[in-house]
Scaffold this active site. Sequence first.
Site, PDB file in Angstrom:
ATOM      1  N   HIS A  67     -10.643  -4.035 -11.146  1.00  0.00           N
ATOM      2  CA  HIS A  67      -9.347  -3.476 -10.756  1.00  0.00           C
ATOM      3  C   HIS A  67      -8.220  -4.148 -11.524  1.00  0.00           C
ATOM      4  O   HIS A  67      -7.338  -3.486 -12.086  1.00  0.00           O
ATOM      5  CB  HIS A  67      -9.161  -3.655  -9.246  1.00  0.00           C
ATOM      6  CG  HIS A  67      -7.846  -3.169  -8.732  1.00  0.00           C
ATOM      7  ND1 HIS A  67      -7.702  -1.957  -8.099  1.00  0.00           N
ATOM      8  CD2 HIS A  67      -6.601  -3.722  -8.761  1.00  0.00           C
ATOM      9  CE1 HIS A  67      -6.437  -1.793  -7.758  1.00  0.00           C
ATOM     10  NE2 HIS A  67      -5.748  -2.851  -8.149  1.00  0.00           N
ATOM     11  N   GLU A  68      -8.240  -5.477 -11.563  1.00  0.00           N
ATOM     12  CA  GLU A  68      -7.176  -6.206 -12.250  1.00  0.00           C
ATOM     13  C   GLU A  68      -7.247  -5.991 -13.762  1.00  0.00           C
ATOM     14  O   GLU A  68      -6.213  -5.951 -14.437  1.00  0.00           O
ATOM     15  CB  GLU A  68      -7.230  -7.698 -11.903  1.00  0.00           C
ATOM     16  CG  GLU A  68      -7.069  -8.005 -10.433  1.00  0.00           C
ATOM     17  CD  GLU A  68      -5.842  -7.390  -9.790  1.00  0.00           C
ATOM     18  OE1 GLU A  68      -4.792  -7.280 -10.459  1.00  0.00           O
ATOM     19  OE2 GLU A  68      -5.925  -6.997  -8.613  1.00  0.00           O
ATOM     20  N   HIS A  71      -5.333  -2.887 -14.663  1.00  0.00           N
ATOM     21  CA  HIS A  71      -3.909  -3.187 -14.841  1.00  0.00           C
ATOM     22  C   HIS A  71      -3.676  -3.819 -16.213  1.00  0.00           C
ATOM     23  O   HIS A  71      -2.751  -3.448 -16.946  1.00  0.00           O
ATOM     24  CB  HIS A  71      -3.419  -4.171 -13.767  1.00  0.00           C
ATOM     25  CG  HIS A  71      -3.304  -3.611 -12.398  1.00  0.00           C
ATOM     26  ND1 HIS A  71      -2.433  -2.603 -12.062  1.00  0.00           N
ATOM     27  CD2 HIS A  71      -3.937  -3.954 -11.241  1.00  0.00           C
ATOM     28  CE1 HIS A  71      -2.534  -2.334 -10.771  1.00  0.00           C
ATOM     29  NE2 HIS A  71      -3.448  -3.141 -10.253  1.00  0.00           N
TER      30      HIS A  71
END
Length: 157
Positions: A67-68, A71
């Site tokens: 998920h990170e 980003h």
Amino acid sequence: MNHSELQQLTEQISQQFFGEKFRHKAVFNDRLKTTGGRYLLGTHDIELNRRYLEEYGKDELIGIIKHELCHYHLHIEGKGYQHRDREFKELLQQVGAPRFCTPLRDLQNKRRVQKRHDYVCTGCGQHFIRKRRFDTSRYMCGVCKGKLKWHRTIDSV
């Protein structure tokens, strides 16, 4: 798992799922309480919550890292990296990353008790409930301009 193992795992996941190198730092931040991790825009580093590894295991941590990294890679490429952006949502699906992490167990069961203060007007009897206590000599009733007096403290969930 120590910081060097986390760094190595993050670089491996980045190469495997995104086909690009992760050139910044991935560290555990034990001050994170309510989130699994965060991507720092200024430094491009990733901070992760160690408690997710302890409570849910390596698979949950890998999901948070993915998920990170979504980003990270979208921000580096100048694309939409925020949760609301379509490019972000599409990349999450492509790599199999969760949109939200599982809530921590102690935060699920813990209900925060908030105190509320009940004030009553001596003129018309109107009740005013406030989060913060205040000096009743400085304020008056908004309905009839009467005097206020503190009535009681209410514990609410």
